[in-house]
Motif scaffolding. Structure first.
Motif, PDB file in Angstrom:
ATOM      1  N   UNK A 265       7.594 -26.117 -26.084  1.00 38.70           N
ATOM      2  CA  UNK A 265       7.880 -27.400 -26.705  1.00 38.70           C
ATOM      3  C   UNK A 265       7.021 -28.500 -26.072  1.00 38.70           C
ATOM      4  N   UNK A 266       6.427 -29.320 -26.914  1.00 38.78           N
ATOM      5  CA  UNK A 266       5.583 -30.412 -26.442  1.00 38.78           C
ATOM      6  C   UNK A 266       4.110 -30.075 -26.366  1.00 38.78           C
ATOM      7  N   UNK A 267       3.741 -28.796 -26.491  1.00 37.41           N
ATOM      8  CA  UNK A 267       2.326 -28.414 -26.451  1.00 37.41           C
ATOM      9  C   UNK A 267       1.593 -28.912 -27.700  1.00 37.41           C
ATOM     10  N   UNK A 268       0.332 -29.277 -27.518  1.00 35.51           N
ATOM     11  CA  UNK A 268      -0.567 -29.597 -28.622  1.00 35.51           C
ATOM     12  C   UNK A 268      -1.654 -28.526 -28.651  1.00 35.51           C
ATOM     13  N   UNK A 269      -1.831 -27.882 -29.798  1.00 31.20           N
ATOM     14  CA  UNK A 269      -2.804 -26.798 -29.950  1.00 31.20           C
ATOM     15  C   UNK A 269      -3.926 -27.256 -30.873  1.00 31.20           C
ATOM     16  N   UNK A 270      -5.139 -27.027 -30.447  1.00 34.16           N
ATOM     17  CA  UNK A 270      -6.307 -27.326 -31.277  1.00 34.16           C
ATOM     18  C   UNK A 270      -7.111 -26.035 -31.427  1.00 34.16           C
TER      19      UNK A 270
ATOM     20  N   UNK B 117      -6.686 -21.401 -22.954  1.00 33.39           N
ATOM     21  CA  UNK B 117      -7.561 -20.921 -24.023  1.00 33.39           C
ATOM     22  C   UNK B 117      -6.946 -19.738 -24.755  1.00 33.39           C
ATOM     23  N   UNK B 118      -7.229 -19.653 -26.050  1.00 34.84           N
ATOM     24  CA  UNK B 118      -6.687 -18.572 -26.871  1.00 34.84           C
ATOM     25  C   UNK B 118      -7.699 -18.145 -27.927  1.00 34.84           C
ATOM     26  N   UNK B 119      -7.528 -16.925 -28.412  1.00 35.75           N
ATOM     27  CA  UNK B 119      -8.244 -16.422 -29.577  1.00 35.75           C
ATOM     28  C   UNK B 119      -7.274 -16.445 -30.744  1.00 35.75           C
TER      29      UNK B 119
ATOM     30  N   UNK C 243     -11.313 -19.881 -31.915  1.00 33.14           N
ATOM     31  CA  UNK C 243     -10.731 -20.046 -30.594  1.00 33.14           C
ATOM     32  C   UNK C 243      -9.861 -21.294 -30.591  1.00 33.14           C
ATOM     33  N   UNK C 244      -8.995 -21.398 -29.601  1.00 36.87           N
ATOM     34  CA  UNK C 244      -8.116 -22.557 -29.510  1.00 36.87           C
ATOM     35  C   UNK C 244      -7.925 -23.003 -28.077  1.00 36.87           C
ATOM     36  N   UNK C 245      -7.425 -24.239 -27.934  1.00 35.53           N
ATOM     37  CA  UNK C 245      -7.151 -24.806 -26.626  1.00 35.53           C
ATOM     38  C   UNK C 245      -5.796 -25.494 -26.669  1.00 35.53           C
ATOM     39  N   UNK C 246      -5.026 -25.336 -25.606  1.00 31.76           N
ATOM     40  CA  UNK C 246      -3.677 -25.899 -25.533  1.00 31.76           C
ATOM     41  C   UNK C 246      -3.659 -27.055 -24.543  1.00 31.76           C
ATOM     42  N   UNK C 247      -3.176 -28.202 -25.006  1.00 40.95           N
ATOM     43  CA  UNK C 247      -3.044 -29.381 -24.144  1.00 40.95           C
ATOM     44  C   UNK C 247      -1.588 -29.501 -23.658  1.00 40.95           C
TER      45      UNK C 247
END
Length: 232
Positions: free
Chosen positions: A25-30, A185-187, A228-232
């Motif tokens: 909860x509260x994460x921002x994913x790009x 980081x994510x795929x 790919x993605x990045x989590x803030x």
């Protein structure tokens, strides 16, 4: 000796296993990657709806080509399992073709158009957030903005002009998965169906002053994205 072996094995496993806690909860994913829109165009018959030939059924159907662009996802996690996601992309461009109409000159490439398909969805992640692999499902609403329609050179020579297509509201559904490489980081891979319907019109004064043809098209594309993605 056995304890030493066990300790070494656990240490090696810790090095190999991803040190990742997935979405909370509260994460921002790009996310960013290649996105393909593959229309499954199913159109009605091409008909003349204005001019001296109004009511004439020209038969045939309309089709649209596929296109690949840069796709972007922005998501906010409301809880550990539920998020809100916005799909965006750079503009897609599609060739529009007519085939098997009663007018031979109308068959082939009519022209092209561009569109932007922003889609807002609610997504659900069923697994515990300690899992590095995070499949998800989602559903939401799409608005497709169609613009920059123009007829092709051959169609223009045959008298066609003023090609237009209506914007569209529709629903969307998706499946996807993230694999966390580390805590940030994510795929990502995803596939979605979008309900897009439009009415396209085109003028042809060569058939009589004020003549306009129309066709209703259920575009209904499958949309695929890998990135790919990045989590803030």
């Amino acid at each position: 000796m056995n304890k030493s072996l066990l300790g070494a094995s656990l240490f090696a496993l810790a090095l190999v296993a991803p040190v990742a806690h997935a979405h909370q909860a509260g994460d921002i994913l790009v996310r960013a990657g290649a996105i393909t829109v593959n229309p499954d165009a199913d159109s009605g018959k091409v008909k003349v709806d204005q001019g001296p030939l109004a009511g004439t059924n020209l038969g045939g159907k309309a089709t649209m080509s596929s296109d690949t662009q840069l796709g972007l996802n922005f998501a906010y996690m409301i809880t550990d399992h539920v998020g809100i996601e916005l799909l965006a992309a750079t503009p897609f461009e599609h060739d529009v073709k007519l085939k098997n109409t009663a007018l031979g000159a109308a068959n082939g490439k009519l022209g092209s158009l561009k569109h932007l398909p922003p889609t807002l969805s609610v997504v659900y992640y069923p697994l515990d957030n300690k899992s590095a692999f995070q499949p998800y499902v989602g559903a939401g609403i799409n608005y497709t903005w169609i613009y920059d329609e123009h007829v092709g050179g051959r169609a223009e020579q045959a008298g066609f002009s003023n090609f237009k297509a209506e914007n569209s509201w529709g629903w969307a559904a998706q499946i996807g998965a993230d694999y966390m490489i580390n805590d940030k980081w994510m795929i990502n891979a995803q596939a979605r169906y979008i309900d897009i319907s439009t009415k396209a019109t085109v003028d042809n004064n060569a058939l009589g002053q004020g003549t306009r043809a129309k066709v209703n098209v259920d575009v209904d594309p499958m949309v695929y994205m890998v990135g790919i993605g990045y989590k803030f």
